[in-house]
Design an enzyme around this catalytic site. Structure first.
Site: not given
Ligand code: NAD
Ligand code: WQD
Length: 343
Positions: A32, A36, A125, A127, A150, A154
């Site tokens: 890492d 973040n 994701s 997404t 973003y 993906k």
């Molecule tokens: P997070 O930011 O907590 O974890 C990501 C980690 O990657 C962080 O610790 C950051 O420091 C590290 N990082 C970023 N760029 C880097 C690089 N170039 N080299 C090494 N480390 C690096 O996020 P998370 O919520 O744990 O998400 C993990 C993965 O899952 C991400 O790829 C994110 O896009 C994906 N994802 C997250 C969600 C969500 O809602 N949390 C949903 C769908 C997909």
């Molecule tokens: C959830 C619901 C908002 C905040 C995002 C990314 C997605 C994925 C997960 C990585 C929605 C509503 C939110 C607030 C609200 N990440 N909301 N007030 O948008 O489904 O997904 O995170 O891949 O790519 O887009 O999640 O938690 O932001 O929102 O009313 O202050 O809550 O409108 O309906 P989302 P979210």
């Protein structure tokens, strides 16, 4: 002994996956750049599991920095979490997002090829389903129609991985499409700690509960949903982490590229989540109805059948578990701050 490499392993989902893998007896290596996350996550993983995994502070996109990770360890599989994930920021800084997310995936894939590592699990994701598909979302639906850079990273990495698996018959690629991860490990020691104002709903609710913010803005109450507010598939991060353990097992006997949803299959509205949090924790969450947020869709939830069939995995925790565990972690942060301030 074979190790599992977790890039981005100190982050929210990576740290929970590390914990579940260690609980199952896997040897885990974390990479890492701490862009973040913070170094103390390693101590916390050790407190929970009794094992301190090997950690490299490195940028996963940096070939030179990543070479020793592959050269000096016997890596059997990679779970690639590393990447930036803030949707709004990606609209402001698209090049940063394309560079970091795509470059890190490419560097890791190149090193895997060089060191003959054939199993890659990717944090994709929901997404990637974009705005044009109707839930329940199944993996065979067309991807695309995404509203932010973003999400496109993906989508693009999924395409790169499908091509890589076509070119190398030995490669196993699992594209895990996460829905909305919330909650925290039951210990309360690790969880989601956003910098600044949270973008996502659950961390925002938790900060309102802690008194850090005075109310929640509910983005729109005129969607065609159960109560007019947006519906999502919230999944406990520990369930999600266990989905990775199942995917790792699956990848032993699989080749090619397979997309698999990790969701519960249940849609929950913003108001339902607020009320579940209030019930589970006995705390009132003041909220106001605000305009819709650009780029939001009305409803998104998974069809979870493929994960059950291929991975023999399904989510087990309830929305109440999610709310209780998110709050336990948030309370822990508040207590630490109080202790620090009183010193
Ligand atoms: P997070 O930011 O907590 O974890 C990501 C980690 O990657 C962080 O610790 C950051 O420091 C590290 N990082 C970023 N760029 C880097 C690089 N170039 N080299 C090494 N480390 C690096 O996020 P998370 O919520 O744990 O998400 C993990 C993965 O899952 C991400 O790829 C994110 O896009 C994906 N994802 C997250 C969600 C969500 O809602 N949390 C949903 C769908 C997909
Ligand atoms: C959830 C619901 C908002 C905040 C995002 C990314 C997605 C994925 C997960 C990585 C929605 C509503 C939110 C607030 C609200 N990440 N909301 N007030 O948008 O489904 O997904 O995170 O891949 O790519 O887009 O999640 O938690 O932001 O929102 O009313 O202050 O809550 O409108 O309906 P989302 P979210």
């Amino acid at each position: 002994m074979e190790s599992v490499l977790l890039t981005g392993g100190m982050g929210y989902i990576g740290s929970h996956t590390a914990v579940e893998l260690l609980r199952e007896g896997y040897d885990v290596i974390l990479v890492d750049d701490l862009s973040n996350s913070s170094a103390d996550v390693l101590d916390r993983i050790e407190s929970i599991t009794g094992v301190r995994p090997k950690f490299y502070q490195a940028d996963a996109a940096d070939h030179e920095a990543m070479t020793p990770v592959f050269r000096d360890n016997n890596i059997g599989a990679v779970i690639h979490f590393a990447g930036y994930k803030a949707v709004g920021e990606s609209v402001q800084k698209p090049l940063l997002y394309y560079r970091n997310n795509i470059d890190s995936a490419l560097t890791v894939l190149e090193l895997m090829e060089k060191y003959n590592v054939q199993r890659f699990i990717f944090s994709s994701s929901a997404t990637v389903y974009g705005e044009h598909n109707t839930p329940p979302l199944t993996e065979d639906l067309p991807t695309g129609g995404i509203t932010n850079p973003y999400g496109w990273t993906k989508y693009m990495i999924e395409e790169i991985l499908k091509d890589a698996a076509k070119a190398n018959q030995e490669l196993s690629v699992v594209l895990l499409r996460y829905f909305n991860p919330i909650g925290a490990d039951e210990s309360g020691l690790i969880g989601e700690k956003p910098n600044g104002i949270p973008n996502n709903l659950m961390p925002y609710i938790a900060q309102v509960a802690a008194g850090i913010r005075d109310h929640l803005n509910v983005f729109g109450n005129d969607y065609p949903t159960v109560d007019g507010t947006g519906v999502r598939d919230y999944i406990h991060v520990t369930d999600l982490a266990r989905g990775h353990v199942a995917a790792l097992r699956y990848s032993r006997t699989h080749t090619g590229a397979e997309a698999i949803n990790l969701g519960t299959g249940n849609g929950v509205s913003v108001l339902q989540l607020i009320h579940a949090f209030e019930e589970a924790n006995g705390i009132r969450i003041p909220y106001e109805i605000a305009p819709r947020r650009a780029g939001d869709v009305a409803e998104m939830y998974a069809c979870p059948d493929k994960a059950e069939k291929l991975l023999n995995w399904h989510a087990e925790k309830t929305i109440e578990d999610c709310c209780r565990d998110s709050w336990r972690f948030q309370k822990g942060i508040a207590d630490e701050l109080r202790v620090m301030r009183s010193r």
